[in-house]
Motif scaffolding. Structure first.
Motif, PDB file in Angstrom:
ATOM      1  N   UNK A 266       3.757   9.673 -60.288  1.00  0.00           N
ATOM      2  CA  UNK A 266       3.387   8.080 -60.097  1.00  0.00           C
ATOM      3  C   UNK A 266       1.893   8.157 -59.140  1.00  0.00           C
ATOM      4  N   UNK A 267       1.118   7.372 -59.574  1.00  0.00           N
ATOM      5  CA  UNK A 267      -0.246   7.281 -58.887  1.00  0.00           C
ATOM      6  C   UNK A 267      -0.105   5.919 -58.211  1.00  0.00           C
ATOM      7  N   UNK A 268      -0.006   5.985 -56.878  1.00  0.00           N
ATOM      8  CA  UNK A 268      -0.455   4.890 -55.862  1.00  0.00           C
ATOM      9  C   UNK A 268      -1.936   4.516 -55.860  1.00  0.00           C
ATOM     10  N   UNK A 269      -2.405   3.678 -56.148  1.00  0.00           N
ATOM     11  CA  UNK A 269      -3.864   3.332 -56.082  1.00  0.00           C
ATOM     12  C   UNK A 269      -4.265   2.841 -54.806  1.00  0.00           C
ATOM     13  N   UNK A 270      -3.330   2.210 -54.074  1.00  0.00           N
ATOM     14  CA  UNK A 270      -3.448   1.558 -52.671  1.00  0.00           C
ATOM     15  C   UNK A 270      -4.134   0.271 -53.052  1.00  0.00           C
ATOM     16  N   UNK A 271      -4.305  -0.479 -54.248  1.00  0.00           N
ATOM     17  CA  UNK A 271      -5.058  -1.610 -54.403  1.00  0.00           C
ATOM     18  C   UNK A 271      -4.155  -2.430 -53.751  1.00  0.00           C
TER      19      UNK A 271
ATOM     20  N   UNK B   7     -12.800   2.244 -62.074  1.00  0.00           N
ATOM     21  CA  UNK B   7     -12.452   3.180 -61.001  1.00  0.00           C
ATOM     22  C   UNK B   7     -11.213   3.670 -60.779  1.00  0.00           C
ATOM     23  N   UNK B   8     -10.295   2.769 -60.905  1.00  0.00           N
ATOM     24  CA  UNK B   8      -8.892   3.249 -60.600  1.00  0.00           C
ATOM     25  C   UNK B   8      -8.319   4.059 -61.759  1.00  0.00           C
ATOM     26  N   UNK B   9      -8.781   3.606 -63.153  1.00  0.00           N
ATOM     27  CA  UNK B   9      -8.559   4.571 -64.387  1.00  0.00           C
ATOM     28  C   UNK B   9      -9.128   5.769 -64.140  1.00  0.00           C
ATOM     29  N   UNK B  10     -10.560   5.763 -63.665  1.00  0.00           N
ATOM     30  CA  UNK B  10     -10.964   7.222 -63.708  1.00  0.00           C
ATOM     31  C   UNK B  10     -10.181   8.163 -62.873  1.00  0.00           C
ATOM     32  N   UNK B  11      -9.876   7.376 -61.604  1.00  0.00           N
ATOM     33  CA  UNK B  11      -9.195   8.146 -60.589  1.00  0.00           C
ATOM     34  C   UNK B  11      -8.052   8.660 -61.087  1.00  0.00           C
TER      35      UNK B  11
ATOM     36  N   UNK C 276       4.062  12.095 -56.610  1.00  0.00           N
ATOM     37  CA  UNK C 276       3.113  11.141 -56.716  1.00  0.00           C
ATOM     38  C   UNK C 276       1.954  11.375 -55.781  1.00  0.00           C
ATOM     39  N   UNK C 277       0.692  10.659 -56.226  1.00  0.00           N
ATOM     40  CA  UNK C 277      -0.499  10.829 -55.646  1.00  0.00           C
ATOM     41  C   UNK C 277      -0.712   9.438 -54.923  1.00  0.00           C
ATOM     42  N   UNK C 278      -1.296   9.514 -53.693  1.00  0.00           N
ATOM     43  CA  UNK C 278      -2.067   8.272 -53.031  1.00  0.00           C
ATOM     44  C   UNK C 278      -3.468   8.294 -53.170  1.00  0.00           C
ATOM     45  N   UNK C 279      -3.993   7.136 -53.546  1.00  0.00           N
ATOM     46  CA  UNK C 279      -5.380   7.213 -53.791  1.00  0.00           C
ATOM     47  C   UNK C 279      -6.169   5.951 -52.952  1.00  0.00           C
ATOM     48  N   UNK C 280      -7.164   6.097 -52.762  1.00  0.00           N
ATOM     49  CA  UNK C 280      -7.909   5.053 -52.143  1.00  0.00           C
ATOM     50  C   UNK C 280      -9.073   4.543 -53.050  1.00  0.00           C
ATOM     51  N   UNK C 281      -8.998   3.689 -53.598  1.00  0.00           N
ATOM     52  CA  UNK C 281      -9.920   3.182 -54.717  1.00  0.00           C
ATOM     53  C   UNK C 281     -10.840   2.257 -54.057  1.00  0.00           C
ATOM     54  N   UNK C 282     -12.107   2.606 -54.356  1.00  0.00           N
ATOM     55  CA  UNK C 282     -13.261   1.547 -53.700  1.00  0.00           C
ATOM     56  C   UNK C 282     -14.192   1.481 -54.992  1.00  0.00           C
ATOM     57  N   UNK C 283     -14.602  -0.010 -54.962  1.00  0.00           N
ATOM     58  CA  UNK C 283     -15.415  -0.573 -55.778  1.00  0.00           C
ATOM     59  C   UNK C 283     -16.842  -0.009 -55.685  1.00  0.00           C
ATOM     60  N   UNK C 284     -17.357   0.553 -56.838  1.00  0.00           N
ATOM     61  CA  UNK C 284     -18.633   1.262 -56.876  1.00  0.00           C
ATOM     62  C   UNK C 284     -19.469   0.459 -57.514  1.00  0.00           C
TER      63      UNK C 284
END
Length: 459
Positions: free
Chosen positions: A62-67, A107-111, A91-99
């Motif tokens: 599971x990818x937790x995008x944190x969005x 960005x979320x898909x790429x990460x 699971x992986x916790x990510x912090x997605x930022x808008x570039x």
């Protein structure tokens, strides 16, 4: 006798099983990309019994995008679901930022796909389906994509791993066993088996292109063209086949137009413009470059075709640069000029990194080869870039010469000459990549030797 609804539900499961039969082997490790949404929950329900029947190892990721503010709840849902089904999950916790210049969705898909590349498994299984395929095709059309983009999503796709910007083999393959199953069939399956799933509130956000197509465009399209999903699927397969044939043509042209892995402009000029453009696009893709727009690619090709042998052509796009040297085309990551004031002291390490991006000089001790270690130890040993005026004598039968002339004679591209690491012992230039070791420091057959090598990440 089974009714038509039961047959349809069994058909969903059997189509997934047929894909797995074609693609996987016994004891393969399959990892489901589990978002907790309808599609991935249905796929989990199908894969659990198939893992026993087909004898493959089955886990989830599971990818937790944190969005979303509900991200942690979704992660807990996935862990609880897997616990009830006795499926191991990570699971992986990510912090997605808008570039700048990209969407948050992209960005979320790429990460997410970057996380999939690092999973230790044979396959990462994703629940993308027939409707997703139709959306992808239309989005690519609206972006003006070529044959490769219009080929949309394949059932199986390789993932190339990169470490320190270098290709490092293949990660787990992406497997999509639901690509011929519609969203309606998936919903019927979930309702029949009374499955529960999470609903991402962003799915109704019409500012996302995919959601706009899903909620506004496709319902209208279905009224007039109810079979559009399968028609789009057929179109994407035609385009995927076209893309494959174009790559085959580019491979054939590469055999004639590439010398020492570089496109030769003289050979490129013999091709028709569309064929030359196809070869250039293929070559950039093979080198891992993010492809430029069609207009940029055509402009680049025109500049290459009109360049002379002495032209110092330099074209940049994204993080890639294209240069010309003596009729050859060179492609690499955009480089920054070296800091000529910087020195790197060598203290016996096996590897000495000399740039922030990880370019390194490596050292191997071997008797009778490379640099005479005993002579090297008489003065402080350091590495720096060219300052101008350096001289050396790599051939003991010839006089000392300027490094500038040696590099020109060795056909080093002009932009690489300034970034080469030079090894000094005190004031004495000892070693230059591609040139060799100065005569006064060369190891004899009985001497303790040191072999030095240069490893730029762009190579």
């Amino acid at each position: 006798m089974a009714n038509s609804r039961d047959l349809q539900l069994n058909n969903v499961s059997s189509r997934v099983e047929n894909v797995l039969h074609e693609q996987i082997q016994k004891d393969d490790h399959l990892v489901l990309g589990l978002s907790g949404g309808l599609d991935s929950v249905v796929l989990l329900s199908i894969l659990v019994p198939l893992s026993f029947k087909l004898k493959f190892k089955f886990t989830a990721f599971h990818v937790n995008h944190g969005i979303s503010p509900n991200s942690n709840k979704w992660e807990k849902f996935c862990f609880d679901l897997c616990s009830r089904n006795s499926i191991p999950i990570e699971a992986a916790k990510l912090k997605i930022k808008k570039l700048s210049g990209t969407s948050l969705e992209a960005n979320a898909r790429d990460a997410r796909y970057q996380e999939f590349k690092n999973i230790k498994a044979d396959y990462v299984v994703l629940a993308q389906h027939l409707d997703d395929q139709a959306e992808t095709l239309l989005l690519q059309m609206l972006r003006g994509a070529g044959a490769k983009g219009l080929g949309a999503m394949p059932v199986v796709r390789n993932q190339v791993l990169k470490i320190d910007e270098q290709d490092f083999g293949l990660g787990p393959q992406i497997l999509r066993p639901l690509l011929e199953v519609s969203r309606n069939e998936i919903e019927d399956y979930a309702q029949n088996y009374k499955l529960s799933w999470i609903i991402d509130e962003s799915n109704n956000n019409l500012s996302f292109d995919r959601n706009y197509l899903r909620h506004k465009v496709f319902p209208l399209l279905e009224i007039k063209f109810p079979s559009y999903r399968n028609i789009f699927l057929r179109t994407s397969r035609h385009m995927a086949e076209t893309s494959y044939l174009l790559d085959d043509l580019a491979k054939l042209d590469s055999e004639d137009c590439l010398v020492l892995d570089q496109i030769q402009i003289k050979k490129l000029r013999k091709l028709s413009f569309p064929r030359a453009k196809n070869l250039l696009r293929y070559d950039l893709s093979q080198r891992g470059a993010s492809l430029p727009s069609a207009a940029k690619l055509e402009d680049m090709l025109r500049q290459l075709l009109s360049s002379r042998l002495d032209t110092k052509l330099h074209i940049t796009f994204g993080d890639t640069e294209v240069r010309c040297f003596k009729g050859s085309v060179y492609v690499g990551k955009i480089s920054t000029p070296p800091n000529k004031e910087r020195k790197f002291i060598w203290k016996g390490e096996k590897k000495l990194e000399i740039t922030d991006k990880g370019d390194a000089v490596r050292f191997i001790r071997e008797k009778g080869k490379g640099i005479n270690l005993q002579k090297l130890k008489k003065e402080p040993i350091f590495i720096r870039s060219r300052l101008g005026g350096e001289r050396m004598r790599p051939d003991c039968n010839r006089p000392r010469r300027s490094l500038k002339n040696l590099l020109q004679e060795a056909s080093f591209p002009w932009w690489e000459r300034e970034s080469l690491p030079l090894l000094f012992s005190g004031e004495n230039l000892v070693w230059v990549p591609g040139i060799g070791v100065d005569c006064a420091f060369q190891a004899g057959a009985s001497d303790s030797g040191l072999i030095v090598s240069w490893h730029p990440n762009s190579d």
